[in-house]
Design a protein around this motif. Structure first.
Motif, PDB file in Angstrom:
ATOM      1  N   SER A 121      18.721  16.189   3.824  1.00  0.00           N
ATOM      2  CA  SER A 121      19.043  14.673   4.486  1.00  0.00           C
ATOM      3  C   SER A 121      17.911  14.222   5.310  1.00  0.00           C
ATOM      4  N   ILE A 122      16.893  14.983   5.722  1.00  0.00           N
ATOM      5  CA  ILE A 122      15.731  14.498   6.519  1.00  0.00           C
ATOM      6  C   ILE A 122      14.701  14.134   5.552  1.00  0.00           C
ATOM      7  N   LEU A 123      14.607  14.778   4.500  1.00  0.00           N
ATOM      8  CA  LEU A 123      13.697  14.267   3.514  1.00  0.00           C
ATOM      9  C   LEU A 123      14.015  12.910   2.695  1.00  0.00           C
ATOM     10  N   CYS A 124      15.221  12.896   2.443  1.00  0.00           N
ATOM     11  CA  CYS A 124      15.817  11.756   1.975  1.00  0.00           C
ATOM     12  C   CYS A 124      15.684  10.520   2.877  1.00  0.00           C
ATOM     13  N   PHE A 125      16.044  10.863   4.054  1.00  0.00           N
ATOM     14  CA  PHE A 125      15.964   9.918   4.977  1.00  0.00           C
ATOM     15  C   PHE A 125      14.554   9.008   5.088  1.00  0.00           C
ATOM     16  N   ILE A 126      13.544  10.134   5.215  1.00  0.00           N
ATOM     17  CA  ILE A 126      12.121   9.469   5.177  1.00  0.00           C
ATOM     18  C   ILE A 126      11.715   8.738   4.000  1.00  0.00           C
ATOM     19  N   VAL A 127      12.112   9.024   2.749  1.00  0.00           N
ATOM     20  CA  VAL A 127      12.020   8.660   1.487  1.00  0.00           C
ATOM     21  C   VAL A 127      12.588   7.445   1.604  1.00  0.00           C
ATOM     22  N   SER A 128      13.708   7.415   1.931  1.00  0.00           N
ATOM     23  CA  SER A 128      14.386   6.030   1.745  1.00  0.00           C
ATOM     24  C   SER A 128      14.041   4.798   2.757  1.00  0.00           C
ATOM     25  N   VAL A 129      13.457   5.398   3.909  1.00  0.00           N
ATOM     26  CA  VAL A 129      12.944   4.428   5.115  1.00  0.00           C
ATOM     27  C   VAL A 129      11.691   3.791   4.632  1.00  0.00           C
ATOM     28  N   TYR A 130      10.854   4.701   3.806  1.00  0.00           N
ATOM     29  CA  TYR A 130       9.639   4.000   3.301  1.00  0.00           C
ATOM     30  C   TYR A 130       9.497   3.551   1.892  1.00  0.00           C
ATOM     31  N   THR A 131      10.773   3.630   1.414  1.00  0.00           N
ATOM     32  CA  THR A 131      11.016   2.789   0.297  1.00  0.00           C
ATOM     33  C   THR A 131      11.099   1.386   0.503  1.00  0.00           C
ATOM     34  N   PHE A 132      11.453   1.009   1.922  1.00  0.00           N
ATOM     35  CA  PHE A 132      11.678  -0.399   2.393  1.00  0.00           C
ATOM     36  C   PHE A 132      10.841  -1.030   3.152  1.00  0.00           C
ATOM     37  N   VAL A 133       9.936   0.048   3.884  1.00  0.00           N
ATOM     38  CA  VAL A 133       9.009  -0.173   4.778  1.00  0.00           C
ATOM     39  C   VAL A 133       7.800  -1.317   4.038  1.00  0.00           C
ATOM     40  N   THR A 134       7.367  -0.751   2.978  1.00  0.00           N
ATOM     41  CA  THR A 134       6.331  -1.728   2.448  1.00  0.00           C
ATOM     42  C   THR A 134       6.858  -3.153   2.015  1.00  0.00           C
ATOM     43  N   PRO A 135       8.047  -3.254   1.546  1.00  0.00           N
ATOM     44  CA  PRO A 135       8.474  -4.690   1.253  1.00  0.00           C
ATOM     45  C   PRO A 135       8.764  -5.426   2.489  1.00  0.00           C
ATOM     46  N   VAL A 136       9.360  -4.738   3.510  1.00  0.00           N
ATOM     47  CA  VAL A 136       9.574  -5.530   4.650  1.00  0.00           C
ATOM     48  C   VAL A 136       8.251  -6.003   5.569  1.00  0.00           C
ATOM     49  N   THR A 137       7.366  -4.872   5.531  1.00  0.00           N
ATOM     50  CA  THR A 137       5.912  -5.346   5.836  1.00  0.00           C
ATOM     51  C   THR A 137       5.353  -6.630   5.101  1.00  0.00           C
ATOM     52  N   LEU A 138       5.547  -6.456   3.731  1.00  0.00           N
ATOM     53  CA  LEU A 138       4.922  -7.720   3.106  1.00  0.00           C
ATOM     54  C   LEU A 138       5.597  -9.115   3.354  1.00  0.00           C
ATOM     55  N   THR A 139       6.960  -9.075   3.699  1.00  0.00           N
ATOM     56  CA  THR A 139       7.751  -9.953   4.482  1.00  0.00           C
ATOM     57  C   THR A 139       6.996 -10.715   5.649  1.00  0.00           C
ATOM     58  N   ALA A 140       6.709  -9.440   6.392  1.00  0.00           N
ATOM     59  CA  ALA A 140       6.293  -9.912   7.926  1.00  0.00           C
ATOM     60  C   ALA A 140       4.648 -10.550   7.444  1.00  0.00           C
ATOM     61  N   MET A 141       4.061 -10.042   6.632  1.00  0.00           N
ATOM     62  CA  MET A 141       2.827 -10.646   6.400  1.00  0.00           C
ATOM     63  C   MET A 141       2.965 -12.117   5.931  1.00  0.00           C
ATOM     64  N   THR A 142       3.692 -12.297   5.015  1.00  0.00           N
ATOM     65  CA  THR A 142       4.083 -13.789   4.624  1.00  0.00           C
ATOM     66  C   THR A 142       4.295 -14.534   5.705  1.00  0.00           C
ATOM     67  N   LEU A 143       5.286 -14.104   6.682  1.00  0.00           N
ATOM     68  CA  LEU A 143       5.397 -14.714   7.857  1.00  0.00           C
ATOM     69  C   LEU A 143       4.305 -15.228   8.696  1.00  0.00           C
ATOM     70  N   GLU A 144       3.368 -14.094   8.773  1.00  0.00           N
ATOM     71  CA  GLU A 144       2.202 -14.493   9.450  1.00  0.00           C
ATOM     72  C   GLU A 144       1.420 -15.539   9.008  1.00  0.00           C
ATOM     73  N   ARG A 145       1.346 -15.502   7.778  1.00  0.00           N
ATOM     74  CA  ARG A 145       0.590 -16.645   6.978  1.00  0.00           C
ATOM     75  C   ARG A 145       1.361 -17.948   7.305  1.00  0.00           C
ATOM     76  N   TYR A 146       2.466 -17.964   7.394  1.00  0.00           N
ATOM     77  CA  TYR A 146       3.339 -19.171   7.422  1.00  0.00           C
ATOM     78  C   TYR A 146       2.819 -19.827   8.855  1.00  0.00           C
ATOM     79  N   VAL A 147       3.058 -18.832   9.978  1.00  0.00           N
ATOM     80  CA  VAL A 147       2.707 -19.206  11.284  1.00  0.00           C
ATOM     81  C   VAL A 147       1.255 -19.645  11.202  1.00  0.00           C
ATOM     82  N   ALA A 148       0.278 -19.134  10.767  1.00  0.00           N
ATOM     83  CA  ALA A 148      -1.134 -19.518  10.779  1.00  0.00           C
ATOM     84  C   ALA A 148      -1.354 -20.768  10.252  1.00  0.00           C
ATOM     85  N   ILE A 149      -0.687 -21.247   9.247  1.00  0.00           N
ATOM     86  CA  ILE A 149      -0.910 -22.336   8.459  1.00  0.00           C
ATOM     87  C   ILE A 149       0.044 -23.390   8.882  1.00  0.00           C
ATOM     88  N   CYS A 150       1.329 -23.437   9.393  1.00  0.00           N
ATOM     89  CA  CYS A 150       2.324 -24.387   9.658  1.00  0.00           C
ATOM     90  C   CYS A 150       2.369 -24.430  11.166  1.00  0.00           C
TER      91      CYS A 150
END
Length: 306
Positions: free
Chosen positions: A90-119
């Motif tokens: 359960s611990i291993l699966c928790f870590i894998v599942s969390v980091y399955t989403f960390v990258t796409p959520v971070t990419l979304t945050a990077m997109t918002l950062e570009r939006y703030v920088a430009i708009c």
């Protein structure tokens, strides 16, 4: 009868390493080497770890490295039929599942950062300060932990506590005891996909409007930001295609088991492994400042620092 890929030793089947396992290990070593090279480049310039978008880029790199290591460990354990106690699984699966989403959520945050920088350029320094990075990283990990927390909470609520001391081959699917649990997990994944896709589209439309009214250097910078948002959308798409893989695999399993094995192997390489290396590599090569640092680092400092 045992298959040609198994032998009997001490009453337990032992799998013989075949070409597919070797290919996966080689790819993971290559991908890890590339990602670690990018990470080491990140720590070589002060500007990288004092700028939010570069820090978020490093978060995706470290997240992808951990994801590659953890998924490869689970794949190896499953291939050789090695069992783990449920609490450890359960611990291993928790870590894998969390980091399955960390990258796409971070990419979304990077997109918002570009939006703030430009708009919202006047508020960019305030909203995207380096002091807020740790808070943002905490938020990203909390958001990423929601799906697996729901899955494990439901499992704990309906199963006896002594089940955690039993041994079993470790996989996330072990914690889905009923179809409705799988439906909840899928619904959460699709909700995340919809929310992140909506953020990308929103930022694209807003930046497009600014790009049409900008002029001179501002216009050039705005269109560059727009292309960055498109790249983040492509990276996000590669990461989130894996959410659709279980649906494809379940449908194929009803047709033919060997076809299911082949499709799952293909999905793992194309939609789990490759995006965790190729998309950050593309981003690193595309960013002018980061590319110059990469080139200088790769050639042992022969090029002048910029």
């Amino acid at each position: 009868m045992e298959s040609n890929n198994s032998i009997i030793s001490g009453g337990f089947p032992l799998r013989i390493i075949n070409d597919r396992v070797l290919i996966v290990q080689i790819l993971i070593i290559i991908f890890l080497a590339i990602n670690l090279f990018l990470v080491s480049t990140f720590f070589r310039k002060d500007v990288f770890y004092t700028t939010m978008r570069y820090v978020l880029f490093a978060v995706t790199l470290l997240s992808d490295c951990l994801f590659l290591v953890m998924t490869n460990a689970l794949l190896t354990l499953n291939y050789f039929g090695i069992t783990l106690q449920m609490w450890l699984c359960s611990i291993l699966c928790f870590i894998v599942s969390v980091y399955t989403f960390v990258t796409p959520v971070t990419l979304t945050a990077m997109t918002l950062e570009r939006y703030v920088a430009i708009c919202m350029p006047l508020r960019h320094a305030e909203l995207c300060s380096i002091q807020g990075v740790l808070q943002l990283m905490l938020i990203i990990h909390c958001i990423s932990a929601v799906p697996v927390t729901v899955t494990l909470s439901i499992f704990s609520a309906i199963m006896a506590p002594n089940l955690y001391t039993k041994n079993s081959v470790c996989s996330v699917e072990m914690f889905l005891l009923s179809d409705w649990q799988g439906h909840i997990r899928s619904a959460i994944g699709q909700l995340y996909f919809l929310m992140m896709f909506s953020v990308i589209v929103f930022c694209y439309v807003k930046i497009m409007r600014v790009a049409k009214t900008a002029s001179g250097e501002n216009k050039k910078s705005t269109w560059k930001g727009l292309r960055t948002v498109i790249l983040h959308g492509f990276q996000l798409l590669l990461c989130l295609i894996q959410l659709w893989c279980p649906f494809i695999e379940v449908a194929v399993l009803q047709i033919n088991f060997m076809l299911f094995i082949n499709v799952r192997y293909f999905n793992y390489i194309m939609f789990f492994l490759a995006p965790r290396c190729l998309s950050p590599l593309i981003y690193g090569l595309r960013d002018e400042l980061f590319f110059q640092a990469l080139k200088s680092y790769a050639l042992c400092g022969l090029h002048k620092k910029t």
